[in-house]
Design a protein around this motif. Structure first.
Motif, PDB file in Angstrom:
ATOM      1  N   CYS A  36      -1.246  -4.144   3.291  1.00  0.00           N
ATOM      2  CA  CYS A  36      -0.246  -3.166   2.887  1.00  0.00           C
ATOM      3  C   CYS A  36       1.091  -3.491   3.544  1.00  0.00           C
ATOM      4  O   CYS A  36       1.200  -3.552   4.774  1.00  0.00           O
ATOM      5  CB  CYS A  36      -0.696  -1.759   3.286  1.00  0.00           C
ATOM      6  SG  CYS A  36       0.202  -0.445   2.428  1.00  0.00           S
ATOM      7  N   GLY A  37       2.127  -3.681   2.736  1.00  0.00           N
ATOM      8  CA  GLY A  37       3.457  -3.973   3.253  1.00  0.00           C
ATOM      9  C   GLY A  37       4.160  -2.701   3.693  1.00  0.00           C
ATOM     10  O   GLY A  37       4.200  -1.716   2.959  1.00  0.00           O
ATOM     11  N   VAL A  38       4.698  -2.727   4.904  1.00  0.00           N
ATOM     12  CA  VAL A  38       5.410  -1.575   5.459  1.00  0.00           C
ATOM     13  C   VAL A  38       6.736  -2.054   6.057  1.00  0.00           C
ATOM     14  O   VAL A  38       7.071  -3.234   5.972  1.00  0.00           O
ATOM     15  CB  VAL A  38       4.559  -0.865   6.540  1.00  0.00           C
ATOM     16  CG1 VAL A  38       3.332  -0.217   5.911  1.00  0.00           C
ATOM     17  CG2 VAL A  38       4.136  -1.857   7.634  1.00  0.00           C
ATOM     18  N   THR A  39       7.479  -1.165   6.686  1.00  0.00           N
ATOM     19  CA  THR A  39       8.721  -1.570   7.338  1.00  0.00           C
ATOM     20  C   THR A  39       8.390  -2.317   8.625  1.00  0.00           C
ATOM     21  O   THR A  39       7.254  -2.313   9.096  1.00  0.00           O
ATOM     22  CB  THR A  39       9.600  -0.369   7.715  1.00  0.00           C
ATOM     23  OG1 THR A  39       9.002   0.319   8.817  1.00  0.00           O
ATOM     24  CG2 THR A  39       9.780   0.571   6.554  1.00  0.00           C
ATOM     25  N   THR A  40       9.422  -2.900   9.209  1.00  0.00           N
ATOM     26  CA  THR A  40       9.226  -3.533  10.514  1.00  0.00           C
ATOM     27  C   THR A  40       9.168  -2.483  11.614  1.00  0.00           C
ATOM     28  O   THR A  40       8.853  -2.806  12.761  1.00  0.00           O
ATOM     29  CB  THR A  40      10.379  -4.501  10.811  1.00  0.00           C
ATOM     30  OG1 THR A  40      11.627  -3.809  10.639  1.00  0.00           O
ATOM     31  CG2 THR A  40      10.341  -5.700   9.876  1.00  0.00           C
ATOM     32  N   GLY A  41       9.452  -1.230  11.274  1.00  0.00           N
ATOM     33  CA  GLY A  41       9.354  -0.160  12.251  1.00  0.00           C
ATOM     34  C   GLY A  41      10.370   0.935  12.002  1.00  0.00           C
ATOM     35  O   GLY A  41      11.563   0.728  12.206  1.00  0.00           O
ATOM     36  N   LEU A  42       9.897   2.097  11.538  1.00  0.00           N
ATOM     37  CA  LEU A  42      10.729   3.281  11.366  1.00  0.00           C
ATOM     38  C   LEU A  42       9.859   4.470  11.760  1.00  0.00           C
ATOM     39  O   LEU A  42       8.943   4.858  11.020  1.00  0.00           O
ATOM     40  CB  LEU A  42      11.207   3.409   9.917  1.00  0.00           C
ATOM     41  CG  LEU A  42      12.086   4.626   9.611  1.00  0.00           C
ATOM     42  CD1 LEU A  42      13.382   4.584  10.439  1.00  0.00           C
ATOM     43  CD2 LEU A  42      12.421   4.682   8.121  1.00  0.00           C
ATOM     44  N   VAL A  43      10.128   4.996  12.948  1.00  0.00           N
ATOM     45  CA  VAL A  43       9.287   6.061  13.492  1.00  0.00           C
ATOM     46  C   VAL A  43       9.173   7.203  12.488  1.00  0.00           C
ATOM     47  O   VAL A  43      10.164   7.627  11.895  1.00  0.00           O
ATOM     48  CB  VAL A  43       9.873   6.573  14.819  1.00  0.00           C
ATOM     49  CG1 VAL A  43       9.156   7.826  15.288  1.00  0.00           C
ATOM     50  CG2 VAL A  43       9.790   5.482  15.876  1.00  0.00           C
ATOM     51  N   GLY A  44       7.955   7.697  12.323  1.00  0.00           N
ATOM     52  CA  GLY A  44       7.689   8.768  11.376  1.00  0.00           C
ATOM     53  C   GLY A  44       7.211   8.251  10.036  1.00  0.00           C
ATOM     54  O   GLY A  44       6.393   8.892   9.375  1.00  0.00           O
ATOM     55  N   ASN A  74      -9.427   2.574   8.149  1.00  0.00           N
ATOM     56  CA  ASN A  74      -8.899   1.608   9.124  1.00  0.00           C
ATOM     57  C   ASN A  74      -8.935   0.171   8.610  1.00  0.00           C
ATOM     58  O   ASN A  74      -8.503  -0.746   9.320  1.00  0.00           O
ATOM     59  CB  ASN A  74      -9.691   1.697  10.434  1.00  0.00           C
ATOM     60  CG  ASN A  74      -9.470   3.024  11.133  1.00  0.00           C
ATOM     61  OD1 ASN A  74      -8.337   3.491  11.224  1.00  0.00           O
ATOM     62  ND2 ASN A  74     -10.556   3.642  11.587  1.00  0.00           N
ATOM     63  N   ALA A  75      -9.440  -0.008   7.392  1.00  0.00           N
ATOM     64  CA  ALA A  75      -9.539  -1.357   6.841  1.00  0.00           C
ATOM     65  C   ALA A  75      -8.208  -1.766   6.204  1.00  0.00           C
ATOM     66  O   ALA A  75      -8.120  -2.037   4.995  1.00  0.00           O
ATOM     67  CB  ALA A  75     -10.670  -1.428   5.822  1.00  0.00           C
ATOM     68  N   VAL A  76      -7.156  -1.780   7.015  1.00  0.00           N
ATOM     69  CA  VAL A  76      -5.813  -2.096   6.536  1.00  0.00           C
ATOM     70  C   VAL A  76      -5.172  -3.124   7.460  1.00  0.00           C
ATOM     71  O   VAL A  76      -5.204  -2.976   8.678  1.00  0.00           O
ATOM     72  CB  VAL A  76      -4.895  -0.851   6.506  1.00  0.00           C
ATOM     73  CG1 VAL A  76      -3.543  -1.207   5.887  1.00  0.00           C
ATOM     74  CG2 VAL A  76      -5.539   0.283   5.737  1.00  0.00           C
ATOM     75  N   GLU A  77      -4.597  -4.157   6.858  1.00  0.00           N
ATOM     76  CA  GLU A  77      -3.735  -5.081   7.587  1.00  0.00           C
ATOM     77  C   GLU A  77      -2.301  -4.689   7.255  1.00  0.00           C
ATOM     78  O   GLU A  77      -1.872  -4.806   6.099  1.00  0.00           O
ATOM     79  CB  GLU A  77      -4.005  -6.526   7.157  1.00  0.00           C
ATOM     80  CG  GLU A  77      -3.116  -7.557   7.855  1.00  0.00           C
ATOM     81  CD  GLU A  77      -3.529  -7.790   9.300  1.00  0.00           C
ATOM     82  OE1 GLU A  77      -4.730  -7.584   9.606  1.00  0.00           O
ATOM     83  OE2 GLU A  77      -2.656  -8.144  10.095  1.00  0.00           O
ATOM     84  N   PHE A  78      -1.572  -4.192   8.248  1.00  0.00           N
ATOM     85  CA  PHE A  78      -0.189  -3.784   8.005  1.00  0.00           C
ATOM     86  C   PHE A  78       0.716  -5.006   8.156  1.00  0.00           C
ATOM     87  O   PHE A  78       0.691  -5.680   9.183  1.00  0.00           O
ATOM     88  CB  PHE A  78       0.219  -2.675   8.972  1.00  0.00           C
ATOM     89  CG  PHE A  78      -0.517  -1.387   8.710  1.00  0.00           C
ATOM     90  CD1 PHE A  78      -0.138  -0.568   7.663  1.00  0.00           C
ATOM     91  CD2 PHE A  78      -1.607  -1.025   9.480  1.00  0.00           C
ATOM     92  CE1 PHE A  78      -0.824   0.602   7.390  1.00  0.00           C
ATOM     93  CE2 PHE A  78      -2.305   0.138   9.222  1.00  0.00           C
ATOM     94  CZ  PHE A  78      -1.917   0.955   8.175  1.00  0.00           C
ATOM     95  N   VAL A  79       1.492  -5.263   7.121  1.00  0.00           N
ATOM     96  CA  VAL A  79       2.354  -6.438   7.087  1.00  0.00           C
ATOM     97  C   VAL A  79       3.809  -5.962   7.149  1.00  0.00           C
ATOM     98  O   VAL A  79       4.327  -5.402   6.179  1.00  0.00           O
ATOM     99  CB  VAL A  79       2.123  -7.263   5.810  1.00  0.00           C
ATOM    100  CG1 VAL A  79       3.025  -8.492   5.801  1.00  0.00           C
ATOM    101  CG2 VAL A  79       0.659  -7.662   5.694  1.00  0.00           C
ATOM    102  N   PRO A  80       4.503  -6.157   8.286  1.00  0.00           N
ATOM    103  CA  PRO A  80       5.898  -5.728   8.384  1.00  0.00           C
ATOM    104  C   PRO A  80       6.790  -6.544   7.450  1.00  0.00           C
ATOM    105  O   PRO A  80       6.674  -7.775   7.394  1.00  0.00           O
ATOM    106  CB  PRO A  80       6.252  -6.004   9.857  1.00  0.00           C
ATOM    107  CG  PRO A  80       4.941  -6.139  10.564  1.00  0.00           C
ATOM    108  CD  PRO A  80       4.003  -6.722   9.556  1.00  0.00           C
ATOM    109  N   THR A  81       7.674  -5.865   6.737  1.00  0.00           N
ATOM    110  CA  THR A  81       8.591  -6.543   5.822  1.00  0.00           C
ATOM    111  C   THR A  81       9.994  -5.983   6.009  1.00  0.00           C
ATOM    112  O   THR A  81      10.170  -4.812   6.345  1.00  0.00           O
ATOM    113  CB  THR A  81       8.180  -6.358   4.349  1.00  0.00           C
ATOM    114  OG1 THR A  81       8.237  -4.961   4.010  1.00  0.00           O
ATOM    115  CG2 THR A  81       6.779  -6.882   4.098  1.00  0.00           C
TER     116      THR A  81
END
Length: 338
Positions: A36-44, A74-81
């Motif tokens: 799952c693609g997510v941000t590189t980090g945005l609290v909340g 929990n079966a998720v690989e978080f991919v920062p984008t």
């Protein structure tokens, strides 16, 4: 510059066409993990906590989809984008879905060959400035240095707003929210502009958040939502209806506290269909009958996820506003589970 943008879009579209040949549902099941693609980090919205575990509003949607498909939140690989890398990551198949404060636009849907599977946050672009700047309106920002994430709709909206108001600005390009925060606090820019929810989330991490204000102007519509590649309709249905399940659960009063009781059967046929005790909706999706119940158990219904991560009782302090249920005056609305 224009030529490179066109070629970039064509390249992404080509990647999407190739990657869509595979069935993502089967890929995820075979892999035993959702990418799952997510941000590189945005609290909340999406950021690792002190233990290195990803938490947030968008993260919760990733976990709900993993629970629906694999039975394991929990079966998720978080991919920062970043704003620049997110679409290539999705088109190339590096990630299965993107849940990253991404605005649903015509060109991303049609030209880049992606499929938005709904809106999980109705937002708009705003401006944050230090109180010490003495500004009360974005129209007073003539000549300001503005931190802006490149490759985003906010970059284009910013140019439109300043041109329409006949004022000038100096862009300070940044690629991530962390870089924007650093540059803004260091005084490299006078203003930070992005989605208003992102500004609130960023300000909540400051040592002295009260020293910074959000200006009243909201200059755009920013319907944020998860997206997948064009051409894989089965996978699009899974992501779309997982989001709809979280929204419907709130409307129907299904919560993390009562879902086990309600899963035994109720007098409400739609709740029963949602939780899989009646009908064959799970089978239609190629998932277990209780797929939606698993998704809801992963982090609660939409309202619970909102309240826990970004709601008024959190440091971010966002009101539901447009993101309230349609029955409460908002825009949140799921098609029926029928």
């Amino acid at each position: 510059m224009k030529k490179s943008v066109i070629l970039g879009a064509a390249t992404i579209a080509g990647l999407a066409a190739g990657a869509a040949m595979a069935g993502t549902v089967d890929d995820v099941k075979a892999r035993g993990k959702l990418n799952c693609g997510v941000t590189t980090g945005l609290v909340g919205f999406a950021a690792p906590d002190a233990n290195g575990e990803w938490q947030g509003f968008d993260v919760s949607l990733c976990r709900a989809v993993a629970a629906a498909v694999l039975g394991d939140a929990n079966a998720v690989e978080f991919v920062p984008t970043t704003g620049k890398t997110r679409f290539t990551a999705l088109a190339s198949g590096e990630i299965d879905m993107l849940a990253r404060n991404t605005t649903w636009t015509f060109s991303r849907d049609v030209d880049l060959k992606f499929e938005f599977t709904g809106v999980n946050y109705y937002d708009g672009q705003g401006f944050m400035v230090p109180k010490a700047l003495g500004v009360s309106s974005a129209k007073e920002l003539d000549g300001a240095r503005v931190c802006i994430q490149t490759g985003t709709t906010t970059e284009l909206n910013l140019a439109d707003f300043f041109r329409a108001n006949n004022i000038s600005y100096e862009p300070v390009p940044i690629e991530t929210n962390a870089e924007a925060q650093q540059q803004y606090l260091a005084g490299a820019c006078d203003v930070y502009t992005t989605d208003a929810s992102g500004l609130a989330a960023t300000r909540a991490t400051f040592e002295a958040p009260d020293e910074h204000i959000l200006l009243p102007e909201i200059i755009s519509k920013e319907p944020l939502g998860p997206l997948v590649r064009h051409g894989d309709h089965e996978w699009g249905d899974v992501v779309r209806w997982t989001l709809n399940a979280l929204v419907s659960a709130e409307e129907l009063g299904v919560t993390s506290a009562n879902i086990d009781e309600l899963s035994a059967g109720t007098d409400n046929p739609e709740i029963n269909r949602l939780l899989g005790t009646e009908g064959t909706l799970g089978e239609m999706l190629g998932l277990d009958a209780d797929w939606a119940a698993k998704a809801i158990k992963a982090g609660g219904n939409y309202g619970e996820i909102f309240a826990k991560n970004i709601g008024e009782e959190t440091p971010i302090g966002l009101a539901r506003g447009l993101n309230a249920q349609w029955t409460e005056g908002g825009l949140l609305y799921s098609p029926p589970f029928r």
